[in-house]
Design an enzyme around this catalytic site. Structure first.
Site, PDB file in Angstrom:
ATOM      1  N   SER A 150       0.926   1.182   7.983  1.00  7.63           N
ATOM      2  CA  SER A 150       1.956   1.290   9.258  1.00  7.63           C
ATOM      3  C   SER A 150       2.279   2.410   9.640  1.00  7.63           C
ATOM      4  O   SER A 150       2.771   2.835  10.968  1.00  7.63           O
ATOM      5  CB  SER A 150       2.998   0.440   8.897  1.00  7.63           C
ATOM      6  OG  SER A 150       3.376   1.017   7.543  1.00  7.63           O
TER       7      SER A 150
ATOM      8  N   ASN B 214      -4.156   3.371   0.012  1.00 13.17           N
ATOM      9  CA  ASN B 214      -3.364   4.495   0.775  1.00 13.17           C
ATOM     10  C   ASN B 214      -2.034   4.223   0.293  1.00 13.17           C
ATOM     11  O   ASN B 214      -1.193   5.273   0.560  1.00 13.17           O
ATOM     12  CB  ASN B 214      -3.596   4.458   2.272  1.00 13.17           C
ATOM     13  CG  ASN B 214      -2.590   5.331   2.968  1.00 13.17           C
ATOM     14  OD1 ASN B 214      -2.651   6.471   2.754  1.00 13.17           O
ATOM     15  ND2 ASN B 214      -1.580   4.859   3.671  1.00 13.17           N
TER      16      ASN B 214
ATOM     17  N   LYS C 146      -1.221  10.209  -9.226  1.00 13.76           N
ATOM     18  CA  LYS C 146      -2.102  10.549  -8.502  1.00 13.76           C
ATOM     19  C   LYS C 146      -3.202  11.043  -9.317  1.00 13.76           C
ATOM     20  O   LYS C 146      -4.395  10.939  -8.941  1.00 13.76           O
ATOM     21  CB  LYS C 146      -1.768  11.724  -7.432  1.00 13.76           C
ATOM     22  CG  LYS C 146      -0.729  11.124  -6.316  1.00 13.76           C
ATOM     23  CD  LYS C 146      -1.406  10.264  -5.547  1.00 13.76           C
ATOM     24  CE  LYS C 146      -0.463   9.553  -4.253  1.00 13.76           C
ATOM     25  NZ  LYS C 146      -1.262   8.803  -3.611  1.00 13.76           N
TER      26      LYS C 146
ATOM     27  N   TYR D 171       4.949  10.937  -9.791  1.00  9.92           N
ATOM     28  CA  TYR D 171       3.790  11.094  -8.490  1.00  9.92           C
ATOM     29  C   TYR D 171       2.491  11.687  -9.031  1.00  9.92           C
ATOM     30  O   TYR D 171       1.633  11.037  -8.746  1.00  9.92           O
ATOM     31  CB  TYR D 171       4.502  11.740  -7.412  1.00  9.92           C
ATOM     32  CG  TYR D 171       3.894  11.660  -6.008  1.00  9.92           C
ATOM     33  CD1 TYR D 171       3.540  10.632  -5.385  1.00  9.92           C
ATOM     34  CD2 TYR D 171       3.197  13.069  -5.760  1.00  9.92           C
ATOM     35  CE1 TYR D 171       2.938  10.815  -4.028  1.00  9.92           C
ATOM     36  CE2 TYR D 171       2.333  12.946  -4.535  1.00  9.92           C
ATOM     37  CZ  TYR D 171       2.247  11.978  -3.902  1.00  9.92           C
ATOM     38  OH  TYR D 171       1.562  11.754  -2.433  1.00  9.92           O
ATOM     39  N   VAL D 172       2.915  12.624  -9.681  1.00 15.62           N
ATOM     40  CA  VAL D 172       1.565  13.585 -10.079  1.00 15.62           C
ATOM     41  C   VAL D 172       0.772  12.699 -10.998  1.00 15.62           C
ATOM     42  O   VAL D 172      -0.393  12.777 -11.229  1.00 15.62           O
ATOM     43  CB  VAL D 172       1.952  14.845 -10.561  1.00 15.62           C
ATOM     44  CG1 VAL D 172       0.755  15.400 -11.311  1.00 15.62           C
ATOM     45  CG2 VAL D 172       2.516  15.838  -9.642  1.00 15.62           C
TER      46      VAL D 172
ATOM     47  N   GLY E 225      -0.768   0.250   3.214  1.00 18.65           N
ATOM     48  CA  GLY E 225       0.247   1.324   3.757  1.00 18.65           C
ATOM     49  C   GLY E 225      -0.261   1.930   5.074  1.00 18.65           C
ATOM     50  O   GLY E 225      -0.418   2.889   5.155  1.00 18.65           O
TER      51      GLY E 225
HETATM   52  P1  NAP Z   1       4.307   7.763   4.464  1.00 24.28           P
HETATM   53  O1  NAP Z   1       4.315   8.213   6.034  1.00 24.28           O
HETATM   54  O2  NAP Z   1       5.592   7.594   3.833  1.00 24.28           O
HETATM   55  O3  NAP Z   1       3.808   6.230   4.606  1.00 24.28           O
HETATM   56  C1  NAP Z   1       3.469   5.388   3.407  1.00 24.28           C
HETATM   57  C2  NAP Z   1       2.874   3.975   3.965  1.00 24.28           C
HETATM   58  O4  NAP Z   1       2.839   3.337   2.746  1.00 24.28           O
HETATM   59  C3  NAP Z   1       3.773   3.254   4.765  1.00 24.28           C
HETATM   60  O5  NAP Z   1       2.722   2.615   5.535  1.00 24.28           O
HETATM   61  C4  NAP Z   1       4.449   2.223   3.885  1.00 24.28           C
HETATM   62  O6  NAP Z   1       4.513   1.098   4.670  1.00 24.28           O
HETATM   63  C5  NAP Z   1       3.135   2.102   2.896  1.00 24.28           C
HETATM   64  N1  NAP Z   1       3.869   1.421   1.514  1.00 24.28           N
HETATM   65  C6  NAP Z   1       4.985   2.140   0.883  1.00 24.28           C
HETATM   66  N2  NAP Z   1       5.294   1.398  -0.285  1.00 24.28           N
HETATM   67  C7  NAP Z   1       4.488   0.289  -0.075  1.00 24.28           C
HETATM   68  C8  NAP Z   1       4.024  -0.726  -1.015  1.00 24.28           C
HETATM   69  N3  NAP Z   1       5.018  -1.012  -2.021  1.00 24.28           N
HETATM   70  N4  NAP Z   1       3.257  -1.705  -0.497  1.00 24.28           N
HETATM   71  C9  NAP Z   1       2.317  -1.520   0.450  1.00 24.28           C
HETATM   72  N5  NAP Z   1       2.724  -0.531   1.262  1.00 24.28           N
HETATM   73  C10 NAP Z   1       3.597   0.355   0.950  1.00 24.28           C
HETATM   74  O7  NAP Z   1       3.200   8.212   3.459  1.00 24.28           O
HETATM   75  P2  NAP Z   1       1.924   9.141   3.791  1.00 24.28           P
HETATM   76  O8  NAP Z   1       2.293  10.651   3.970  1.00 24.28           O
HETATM   77  O9  NAP Z   1       1.047   8.599   5.294  1.00 24.28           O
HETATM   78  O10 NAP Z   1       1.143   9.261   2.587  1.00 24.28           O
HETATM   79  C11 NAP Z   1      -0.029   8.116   2.510  1.00 24.28           C
HETATM   80  C12 NAP Z   1      -0.766   8.290   1.293  1.00 24.28           C
HETATM   81  O11 NAP Z   1      -1.205   9.552   1.216  1.00 24.28           O
HETATM   82  C13 NAP Z   1       0.300   8.190   0.184  1.00 24.28           C
HETATM   83  O12 NAP Z   1      -0.679   7.539  -1.043  1.00 24.28           O
HETATM   84  C14 NAP Z   1       0.528   9.689  -0.203  1.00 24.28           C
HETATM   85  O13 NAP Z   1       0.829   9.556  -1.645  1.00 24.28           O
HETATM   86  C15 NAP Z   1      -0.761  10.302   0.033  1.00 24.28           C
HETATM   87  N6  NAP Z   1      -0.591  11.638   0.185  1.00 24.28           N
HETATM   88  C16 NAP Z   1       0.143  12.291   1.275  1.00 24.28           C
HETATM   89  C17 NAP Z   1       0.410  13.412   1.524  1.00 24.28           C
HETATM   90  C18 NAP Z   1       1.331  14.293   2.517  1.00 24.28           C
HETATM   91  O14 NAP Z   1       1.187  15.276   2.709  1.00 24.28           O
HETATM   92  N7  NAP Z   1       1.772  13.493   3.377  1.00 24.28           N
HETATM   93  C19 NAP Z   1      -0.398  14.443   0.572  1.00 24.28           C
HETATM   94  C20 NAP Z   1      -1.307  14.136  -0.538  1.00 24.28           C
HETATM   95  C21 NAP Z   1      -1.315  12.555  -0.598  1.00 24.28           C
HETATM   96  P3  NAP Z   1       6.128   0.846   5.420  1.00 24.28           P
HETATM   97  O15 NAP Z   1       5.883   1.544   6.624  1.00 24.28           O
HETATM   98  O16 NAP Z   1       6.299  -0.697   5.674  1.00 24.28           O
HETATM   99  O17 NAP Z   1       7.119   1.185   4.700  1.00 24.28           O
END
Ligand code: NAP
Length: 247
Positions: A14, A90, A159, A155-156, A12
């Site tokens: 991108s 990620n 995680k 989700y929880v 992930g």
């Molecule tokens: P995001 O902006 O929604 O980006 C998600 C990424 O995961 C994208 O690159 C997406 O690819 C990829 N992805 C989704 N489904 C996938 C799959 N089946 N196989 C491979 N790649 C996949 O999310 P983010 O906020 O950056 O979060 C990244 C990580 O941090 C996640 O695990 C999330 O749970 C965790 N997190 C985020 C936060 C927050 O506040 N944002 C807080 C705690 C934890 P595409 O671009 O191709 O869709």
């Protein structure tokens, strides 16, 4: 690519946190292999940004939830192709809803991608890293995996499961020179949090003692620390990057 080139795989990569992690690991000298599932243009853009800054990156379409595809990817693109030093699990998705209304498919998808996908990549990486007696695995968990959150039971659970996976894998792999840690971000400004209703976003922001949302770069620096030489004696830990937003 060459078998002596130190590589880091970021699932992930991108967008959002993954993108910042890719840029920071490339800055730290790794060849970055990043995966995406639906947005090839954004993945290629990350590779271009990294190249423009003097680093190296390649993007691959790989659905983390597809165990067969993960195994084939490691066989074709990683094993005997690069020296895999770092895996960052990620990739993540949300399908929020209250438990009483949650659909089976929303439960299944979130567990399959966030926990099952991390397990599938970790298992493949562990086989390679155990053999080379060196490696760093970093799983991106979440503050909600530590404290729970109404409306996010799927989700929880994923995680929190990642924290259990991290601690178990750390014990299994320590003797092989492989460390396994988790990073638990709080509220980080990405597409994922932009999708939340404004009221919920405002409420969450009020709970952050440092008074601002986190940036993807805040999380990326913690990942780079755990991936780097200075963190060699740290394993089985959860590093919170949450501005003091606690339980
Ligand atoms: P995001 O902006 O929604 O980006 C998600 C990424 O995961 C994208 O690159 C997406 O690819 C990829 N992805 C989704 N489904 C996938 C799959 N089946 N196989 C491979 N790649 C996949 O999310 P983010 O906020 O950056 O979060 C990244 C990580 O941090 C996640 O695990 C999330 O749970 C965790 N997190 C985020 C936060 C927050 O506040 N944002 C807080 C705690 C934890 P595409 O671009 O191709 O869709």
């Amino acid at each position: 690519m060459s078998t002596t080139e130190r590589a880091a795989l970021v699932t992930g990569g991108s967008r959002g946190i993954g993108r910042a992690v890719c840029r920071a690991l490339a800055r730290d000298g790794f060849l970055v292999l990043l995966t995406y599932v639906s947005r090839p243009e954004q993945a290629e853009e990350v590779c271009r940004e990294i190249a423009a800054a003097g680093g190296r990156a390649r993007a691959f379409r790989l659905d983390s939830a597809d165990r067969g595809a993960v195994a084939a990817f490691f066989k074709d693109q990683i094993k005997d192709q690069v020296q895999l030093e770092v895996l960052v699990n990620n990739a993540g998705v949300t399908r929020d809803g209250l438990i009483m209304r949650m659909k089976d498919e929303d439960w299944d998808l979130v567990l399959r991608v966030n926990l099952g996908g991390a397990f599938a990549c970790l298992r493949e990486a562990a086989r390679i890293m155990a053999k080379q007696r060196r490696g760093r695995i970093i799983n991106i968990s979440s503050v909600v995996g530590q404290m729970g959150n109404a409306g996010q039971a799927n989700y929880v659970s994923a995680k929190a499961g990642l924290i259990g996976l991290t601690k178990s894998a750390a014990r299994e792999l320590a003797a092989r020179g492989v460390t396994v840690n988790a990073v638990a971000p709080g509220f980080i400004q990405t597409d994922m949090t932009a999708a939340l209703p404004e009221k919920i976003r405002d409420q969450m922001l009020e709970t952050i003692p440092l008074g601002r949302p986190g940036t993807p770069e805040d999380v990326a620096e913690a990942v780079c620390f755990l991936a780097g030489d200075r963190a060699g004696y740290i394993t089985g830990q959860v590093l919170a990057v949450n501005g003091g937003m606690y339980m």
